[in-house]
Scaffold this motif. Sequence first.
Motif, PDB file in Angstrom:
ATOM      1  N   PHE A 171      -6.530   2.524 -47.831  1.00  0.00           N
ATOM      2  CA  PHE A 171      -7.220   2.590 -46.545  1.00  0.00           C
ATOM      3  C   PHE A 171      -6.683   3.765 -45.733  1.00  0.00           C
ATOM      4  N   GLU A 172      -7.510   4.206 -44.786  1.00  0.00           N
ATOM      5  CA  GLU A 172      -7.095   5.235 -43.842  1.00  0.00           C
ATOM      6  C   GLU A 172      -6.786   4.561 -42.520  1.00  0.00           C
ATOM      7  N   GLN A 173      -5.762   5.066 -41.832  1.00  0.00           N
ATOM      8  CA  GLN A 173      -5.402   4.490 -40.548  1.00  0.00           C
ATOM      9  C   GLN A 173      -5.032   5.593 -39.565  1.00  0.00           C
ATOM     10  N   ASP A 174      -5.173   5.264 -38.303  1.00  0.00           N
ATOM     11  CA  ASP A 174      -4.739   6.151 -37.227  1.00  0.00           C
ATOM     12  C   ASP A 174      -3.338   5.713 -36.836  1.00  0.00           C
ATOM     13  N   SER A 175      -2.386   6.622 -36.933  1.00  0.00           N
ATOM     14  CA  SER A 175      -1.003   6.257 -36.629  1.00  0.00           C
ATOM     15  C   SER A 175      -0.789   5.972 -35.155  1.00  0.00           C
ATOM     16  N   GLY A 176      -1.766   6.336 -34.327  1.00  0.00           N
ATOM     17  CA  GLY A 176      -1.620   6.088 -32.902  1.00  0.00           C
ATOM     18  C   GLY A 176      -0.809   7.154 -32.180  1.00  0.00           C
ATOM     19  N   ARG A 177      -0.464   8.202 -32.854  1.00  0.00           N
ATOM     20  CA  ARG A 177       0.267   9.306 -32.234  1.00  0.00           C
ATOM     21  C   ARG A 177      -0.230  10.616 -32.840  1.00  0.00           C
ATOM     22  N   PRO A 178      -0.231  11.674 -32.069  1.00  0.00           N
ATOM     23  CA  PRO A 178      -0.674  12.950 -32.636  1.00  0.00           C
ATOM     24  C   PRO A 178       0.356  13.499 -33.606  1.00  0.00           C
ATOM     25  N   ILE A 179      -0.117  14.126 -34.659  1.00  0.00           N
ATOM     26  CA  ILE A 179       0.803  14.744 -35.594  1.00  0.00           C
ATOM     27  C   ILE A 179       1.258  16.109 -35.064  1.00  0.00           C
ATOM     28  N   SER A 180       0.474  16.645 -34.124  1.00  0.00           N
ATOM     29  CA  SER A 180       0.841  17.890 -33.451  1.00  0.00           C
ATOM     30  C   SER A 180       0.117  17.945 -32.116  1.00  0.00           C
ATOM     31  N   ARG A 181       0.812  18.436 -31.071  1.00  0.00           N
ATOM     32  CA  ARG A 181       0.155  18.587 -29.773  1.00  0.00           C
ATOM     33  C   ARG A 181       0.960  19.541 -28.903  1.00  0.00           C
TER      34      ARG A 181
ATOM     35  N   PHE B  27      -3.674  24.727 -25.315  1.00  0.00           N
ATOM     36  CA  PHE B  27      -3.778  23.273 -25.290  1.00  0.00           C
ATOM     37  C   PHE B  27      -4.452  22.789 -26.563  1.00  0.00           C
ATOM     38  N   GLY B  28      -3.883  21.763 -27.184  1.00  0.00           N
ATOM     39  CA  GLY B  28      -4.519  21.192 -28.366  1.00  0.00           C
ATOM     40  C   GLY B  28      -3.712  20.044 -28.926  1.00  0.00           C
ATOM     41  N   ALA B  29      -4.366  19.188 -29.685  1.00  0.00           N
ATOM     42  CA  ALA B  29      -3.707  18.050 -30.331  1.00  0.00           C
ATOM     43  C   ALA B  29      -4.431  17.731 -31.628  1.00  0.00           C
ATOM     44  N   VAL B  30      -3.680  17.220 -32.602  1.00  0.00           N
ATOM     45  CA  VAL B  30      -4.225  16.816 -33.894  1.00  0.00           C
ATOM     46  C   VAL B  30      -3.872  15.349 -34.105  1.00  0.00           C
ATOM     47  N   LYS B  31      -4.860  14.517 -34.339  1.00  0.00           N
ATOM     48  CA  LYS B  31      -4.616  13.077 -34.506  1.00  0.00           C
ATOM     49  C   LYS B  31      -3.851  12.817 -35.802  1.00  0.00           C
ATOM     50  N   GLY B  32      -2.979  11.843 -35.750  1.00  0.00           N
ATOM     51  CA  GLY B  32      -2.122  11.540 -36.897  1.00  0.00           C
ATOM     52  C   GLY B  32      -2.750  10.552 -37.848  1.00  0.00           C
ATOM     53  N   TYR B  33      -3.819  10.950 -38.514  1.00  0.00           N
ATOM     54  CA  TYR B  33      -4.433  10.072 -39.502  1.00  0.00           C
ATOM     55  C   TYR B  33      -3.574  10.015 -40.761  1.00  0.00           C
ATOM     56  N   GLN B  34      -3.634   8.879 -41.447  1.00  0.00           N
ATOM     57  CA  GLN B  34      -2.840   8.669 -42.658  1.00  0.00           C
ATOM     58  C   GLN B  34      -3.679   7.936 -43.700  1.00  0.00           C
ATOM     59  N   LEU B  35      -3.414   8.237 -44.949  1.00  0.00           N
ATOM     60  CA  LEU B  35      -3.983   7.448 -46.044  1.00  0.00           C
ATOM     61  C   LEU B  35      -2.865   6.598 -46.622  1.00  0.00           C
ATOM     62  N   VAL B  36      -3.114   5.320 -46.762  1.00  0.00           N
ATOM     63  CA  VAL B  36      -2.093   4.381 -47.229  1.00  0.00           C
ATOM     64  C   VAL B  36      -2.544   3.752 -48.540  1.00  0.00           C
ATOM     65  N   ILE B  37      -1.653   3.742 -49.520  1.00  0.00           N
ATOM     66  CA  ILE B  37      -1.872   3.042 -50.791  1.00  0.00           C
ATOM     67  C   ILE B  37      -0.783   1.988 -50.898  1.00  0.00           C
TER      68      ILE B  37
END
Length: 607
Positions: free
Chosen positions: A493-503, A512-522
Motif C-alpha cells: 500500500f501507499e501511505q502519506d507519512s504526514g510530513r513533507p520529505i522536503s520543504r 518556497f516549496g514542499a514535497v509530500k512524504g509519500y511512501q510505499l510499504v510492503i
Amino acid sequence: MVRRYEQLKAVSLDEPKHELTRAPNRITSPRLGVAFIVILVLASLTVIQVRPSTSSPEIIFGDTETLAGGPSYDENIKICVSNIPPPARPPAPINPWASLTIDETVEIQNWLLSPQMNLNLTRGDAARPSDNSIYMIQTYYPPKADVLKYFSSLDPRDAPARFARVTIHHGAAMDPVIRDYLVGPLPVTLATEMTHLTEIYHTETLPYNARGYDALDWNLPEIYTKIAAPLMDAYKASHFHRLARLVFLISFQELLGGLPNDTLVSLGSGPFSFDGSFRRFWLNWQRDTPGFWLHPLNLWQYIDVSGTDPSKWDQRKIVYNHQVFDTAESFMDAFHNGTLKRVPPVTEQEEDLSWSTRERIGPLRDLDNLPGPRSVSFAGLRFRIDHDLQYVSWMGWGLYLGFDRDMGLNLWDIRFRNERIIYELKPQEALAQYTGNDPYKSSTALLDSYFGMGQSVRDLLPGYDCPDEAIYLPATTFSATEMMTRKRAICVFEQDSGRPISRHLGFGRSEFGAVKGYQLVIRSVATVGNYDYLVSTLRLVSGHHDYAFPKFEYIFHIDGTIEVRVSASGYLLSGFWDEEQGAYGSKIWNTTCMPSPDAFNIYRSCK
C-alpha cells in the motif's frame, strides 16, 4: 486526478445547403413543380435525421479501462475509479526467486515418495523420530551470476534453471543424519535429479539431534507416560497451593486422562542443542487460559529427547521453587513428607485471569466511539503489481518479491529509476536471548529461523494489519506436517507519512516549496509463538520470539531511501515472579515477571 467525462463536439448531420439558381429566361412547367414536391415528401418519409447527444458515450476508468458505446449520461455524474492496481512491467518475464507453488511442491513430494527413488520415506504427519521423512521443500535461489546474465540478455536460453532445496531427516538409517538435497531442474521430468547440497553447511550431513523444529519432541505419548504421570498426584492435589486443582493439558487430554477443564499447558526452551551431540530442553508449565504466556508456574522439568527411540527419552532434572530434584521419585517424596518448600497459596485476585485476554475491557475513552481517520486514493492506486510474478513498481521503484520458510518475505533486484541499487534484501535471523533466576529463562536463546518465520505467517487482517485499500499477495510454504498457501501473506500500500520529505519557506522568488512524504510499504506479519513480527518495504518491522507477532516492513521513499523496520507485538514470554527475580526483570502481576531480553534482527543486503 479524476478524469471527467469527455464531451464530444456536436457533429451536425444537417444536409449541406445548396443555393437554387434559376435559369434565365426559362419557364418552369407546373407539372415539374408538382413532381418536385412529391419527391420532397417521399424523401421526408424515408430519411430520419438524428442529432447526437453532447455528452460522451465513453466511460473512462483511470487510464486503462473504457466502456464504449454505452448510453449517454449527464456530464455531472462521477464514476468511481478502480481499486485494482494497474499492471506492472517487470524487467524480465520470470521471477527467478519465486516460491514454489502448491502444484510444484506436490509434484516434488510425490516424486520423492515414489518407489524408484528408494528413500523409504514416511509422510511427515505420520512420521516418528525413527522414520525417514521430508522436513522441508522450498525454492533454491539461483546463483547471482546466472541471474544477472539472464537479466542482461533476456534470452530465454540464458534463463536460470529452477531447482528446489529439500531437507530429509534420515531417522531410519543405521546412523541417523540430516541431509540437504538439490532437486531439479523443475518441473519434474526424466532429466530431474537429486544431488547432495553441500554449499549451505559445507558438509554432507548434520547430526540427527540437531534436526529441525519438531513438535513431536514433546507431544509424543512417551513424554507424558514417563514424565507427566509420575507427578500426577502433585498436580491434582487440592492442597498443593499454587498448583491447586491443576492437571496437565498439552492438546492431548486423552493421553493424560484429563477432563475438558484441564488447566495446564507447556512450553519448551531452546536451543535444544549446541553441537548436535544431544537434544534436550526445559519444559515450563503455564495455566491454560487466554494469554497463558503470562501465567507461568514455578515448575520446570529438564527433558532429554536425544536419539530416535522415545522409550529411551527421560527426565534429568525437576526444579520447583528454587529446589532441584534429580528424579520424579525424590520430588514426590518431598511432596508427601512435607519437606517441599511451597510457593504461597493462590489469592482470590490471582483466580481472575481475565486481564490477559485480548478482549476489550474497561470504559471507552473520550470520542473512541467515533471511527478513526482513513487514507483513500481518490484517483486510484499509484503503484503497479504483477500478481503472477510478484513484481511491484512505484514512483521509479521496482522489485521482485520472494518468500521462504525460514524468514518469510524477501526482496530482489531492487531498482530505482532503472538502476539496480540492491540485488538482495532479506532478513537472515531474529535472535532473542532471555535472562532470569530460573532454568528456563536463563538458558533460552531463540533463533526464530529455526521455528520458521515464513512458516508462521498467517493471513493479514484488512483494516488492522494493513489499510483498507491495501493489495494482498499470497505465499506458499511447506513444513514437515503440511503445506499451505496464505492468500493474504503480504500486503502492499501507499501511505502519506504526514510530513513533507522536503520543504523551505524562503525570502526570494521561487524559494518556497514542499514535497509530500509519500511512501510505499510492503508488509508481512509472522506469529512465532507468542510474538508477531511485522515486515514492510520502505519500512521493515520485526520483533522477537515471545510467540507474538513479528512485523516486517520495507518502506520506499520517493527520494530513493529504503527504510527497513521490525516491530513485535503479542504476548511477553514471562517468568514466575518472586523476590529473587528482581535483578532480571520487572513485576507485571502478582506472580508474573517480564525478563529483560536482548533481541537482534539481522539482514542481508548485497548489490
